[in-house]
Design a protein around this motif. Structure first.
Motif, mmCIF file in Angstrom:
data_model
loop_
_atom_site.group_PDB
_atom_site.id
_atom_site.type_symbol
_atom_site.label_atom_id
_atom_site.label_comp_id
_atom_site.label_asym_id
_atom_site.label_seq_id
_atom_site.Cartn_x
_atom_site.Cartn_y
_atom_site.Cartn_z
ATOM 1 N N LEU A 1 0.826 -1.092 0.036
ATOM 2 C CA LEU A 1 -0.065 0.034 0.016
ATOM 3 C C LEU A 1 0.901 1.226 -0.064
ATOM 4 C CD1 LEU A 1 -2.298 -1.927 0.106
ATOM 5 C CD2 LEU A 1 -2.627 -1.469 2.631
ATOM 6 N N GLY B 1 -1.412 4.845 3.079
ATOM 7 C CA GLY B 1 -2.556 3.982 3.149
ATOM 8 C C GLY B 1 -3.496 4.021 2.278
ATOM 9 N N ARG C 1 1.798 -1.274 4.453
ATOM 10 C CA ARG C 1 2.279 0.107 3.778
ATOM 11 C C ARG C 1 3.907 0.093 3.350
ATOM 12 N NH1 ARG C 1 -1.339 4.422 7.012
ATOM 13 N NH2 ARG C 1 -3.265 3.170 7.090
ATOM 14 N N ASP D 1 6.846 1.805 3.815
ATOM 15 C CA ASP D 1 7.386 2.754 4.710
ATOM 16 C C ASP D 1 8.908 2.984 4.318
ATOM 17 O OD1 ASP D 1 8.207 4.490 6.875
ATOM 18 O OD2 ASP D 1 7.957 2.792 8.477
#
Length: 542
Positions: free
Chosen positions: A281, A285, A366, A368
């Motif tokens: 993702l 988000g 997600r 990151d």
RNA sequence: GUUCCUGUGGACGAAUUGGUUAAGUCGUUGCUCUUUCACAGCAGAGAUUGCGGGUUCGAGCCCCGUCGGGAAUACCA
């Protein structure tokens, strides 16, 4: 081991004959996985993770990894995409056992080169009543779709609507024959049965059930004679004896069709196990990570750079951002999987050792970038300085810096725990390669006094005369000097540092001095003093 | 809209399969070390496990409902 449905009690009760059969079955079920990208552009990071998980599982189980190029869409085909995919994975250390350019017993490994294979199976499905010819043109279908949309409905070519459309199920046999013989374009569609359930036994998601009434009659063979993904995929996975399909979650809704295909082709007993990976993702988000997000969030979303037709279509990769392949791999492995232990730094072989499909998580992860940077820093720190120096070379050369390998090694050693990526070393540590661009004023303003200059010059004189210009010796000598002149570290250090690097941040002073060398240190001191004085005068006058 | 997937601190995620005070890492805050920054070490803040019911002596875990997020819905893969 991986087929839980082969019950052990049955096995015990049925004697040697079944044992033999099971044994043969197991032998045929060698672990064979494939990574099957489409050459429609650069391989984004989600695809890389899919490749990685396939690779890890194969290594863990001692199987075979196949690269298959799914180039059945000639409209979206992009030259260079295939070599991009191969180069990317090579950079990361993901290697294949079979594939284009590698060879193998079940090639060719490009679907375009297997074109002649698929028609046969489509025909077989028509003959067995599981598929049919459809003559509706794209335009006709589009018109129907917009008509449905007007009524706020969604059109689906399925068991109900096909009865009103132009296909071999509704047209008289003779008419179908004429159309076929006249060479009129047609597609072959899967005839999805009514009122049935299709059960998917997914390794990561468990049992997923689809009602066939909700499934559309998907096109199997396109008007241009090429198969769609669905047909080609099933035929090739079968012919290539694929044991496990590890792919992205976006394929889960199509899997019911795939299972139907296996069933109708009578291949259900050797059907691969499915494992659908969670999506990667966006950092915020909202939605799945896409290629445009790289520019949007100022981070790479591709393994290596891609030169498209224009700037819009070109992307910088992790490699060019200065990431080490091991760090990218480690980061990616943890996006949707974890070992369940507290270890987090894993080499590729350690990952392969620890990897199991059942520890893949279900929810989307997600992306990151900060965590990716942290991983990279960890690898930077644990990498040998000389090796880092070599990795740093291209980035230094790009800036036009001409320095020795030894110098790069020294700089890498001093800077590696202060940055996240390789190019940051030459950016924030630019002063190792070129004159100071700007002196940080704050400290000078606060503490500088022109008479400090004498002490600094005397100290430097003493240091220059040292038999060896080396960090520890420099430090010891400096201490002596300070003591002899009843000065403190704070009286000279900040100015020395700023004179040499322009900033109060950075590596240990004596190490910098050693790297820079006596000439350069003196030169920097002498150019710095007037600048310091200027700040001082400004302060006095204000 | 429909179908399917999914929901644990800001992020990734653990939790011996129903057992007591919900790990760890990243990030964040502070301290220590250090001439600076960083690294490292230590400490802190941050969660009524999306929400509401139910089953149970006991629920993050099982059941029902509900809401949110996502994917698919192409002669693309």
């Amino acid at each position: 081991m991986y087929r839980l449905n082969d019950s052990d009690d049955n096995f015990a009760a049925s004697g040697p004959r079944l044992y033999l059969i099971l044994n043969i079955k197991l032998m045929n079920e060698k672990i064979r996985l494939r990574f099957a990208p489409s050459p429609t552009g650069p391989l984004h990071i989600g695809g890389v993770r899919t490749a990685l998980y396939n690779y890890l599982f194969v290594k863990k189980m001692g199987g075979t990894l196949i690269l298959r190029i799914e180039d059945t869409d000639q409209e979206r085909y992009i030259a260079g995409a295939e070599s991009y995919i191969i180069e990317s994975l090579k950079w990361l250390g993901i290697e294949f056992d079979e594939g284009p350019g590698i060879g193998g017993d079940v090639g060719p490994y490009r679907q375009s080169e297997r074109k002649s294979l698929y028609g046969k199976y489509a025909l077989q499905l028509v003959e067995s009543g599981h598929a049919y010819y459809a003559f509706d043109t794209k335009e006709e279908l589009d018109a129907i779709r917009t008509e449905y949309e007007g009524r706020k409905e969604t059109f689906r070519y399925d068991g109900i609507t096909r009865q009103q459309l132009k296909n071999s199920l509704t047209l008289p046999e003779e008419a179908v024959k004429i159309r076929l013989e006249s060479g009129a374009p047609y597609t072959i569609r899967l005839k999805v049965p009514r009122d049935e359930e299709v059960l998917i036994n997914d390794v990561v998601r468990g049992e997923v059930v689809f009602q066939t009434n909700e499934l559309d009659d998907r096109i199997l063979l396109k008007g241009d004679g090429m198969p769609t993904y669905h047909l080609a995929n099933i035929v090739d996975d079968h012919l290539m004896k694929i044991s496990h399909v590890v792919r992205g979650e976006e394929w889960l809704p199509s899997t019911a069709h795939h299972i139907l295909l296996y069933r109708f082709l009578s291949w259900e007993d050797t059907m691969p196990q499915f494992a659908h990976l969670p999506l990667i993702l966006r950092p915020n988000g909202k939605g799945k990570l896409s290629k445009r997000d790289g520019a949007k969030f100022g981070m790479p979303v591709f393994p290596i750079s891609w030169e498209g037709k224009n700037a819009e279509d070109s992307f910088e990769g992790f490699r060019e951002f200065g990431f080490m392949p091991e760090a990218v791999l480690n980061f990616l492995a943890f996006l949707g999987w974890n070992p369940g232990t507290e270890q987090e730094i894993f080499s590729l072989s350690e990952l392969a050792e620890a990897f199991t499909l059942d520890r893949i998580s279900k929810a989307g992860a997600r992306f990151d970038f900060e965590k990716a940077s942290w991983f990279n820093q960890q690898y930077l720190i644990q990498t040998d300085n000389a090796e880092l120096g070599q990795l740093l070379k291209p980035f230094a050369e790009e800036k036009g810096y001409e320095v020795s390998d030894e110098y790069l090694t020294a700089v890498a050693g001093m800077m590696k725990e202060r940055v996240n990526t390789l190019p940051e070393i030459v950016e924030t540590g630019y002063y190792f390669f070129e004159p100071i661009r700007e002196y940080e004023e704050k400290m000078i303003r606060k503490k500088w006094n022109p008479d400090r200059q004498t002490a600094l010059l005397n100290l430097n004189q003493q240091l220059e005369n040292l038999p060896e210009y080396q960090a520890e010796k420099l430090e010891a000598s400096t201490k002596e000097f300070l003591e002899a002149n009843s000065l403190g570290f704070g009286d000279v250090f900040p100015f020395y540092r700023i004179a040499l690097s322009g900033t109060t941040k950075g590596p240990a002073l004596f190490e910098m001095m050693e790297a820079l060398g006596t000439e350069e240190v003196k030169k920097r001191l002498l150019t710095a003093f007037p600048a310091f004085d200027e700040v001082f005068t400004k302060k006095i006058n204000s």
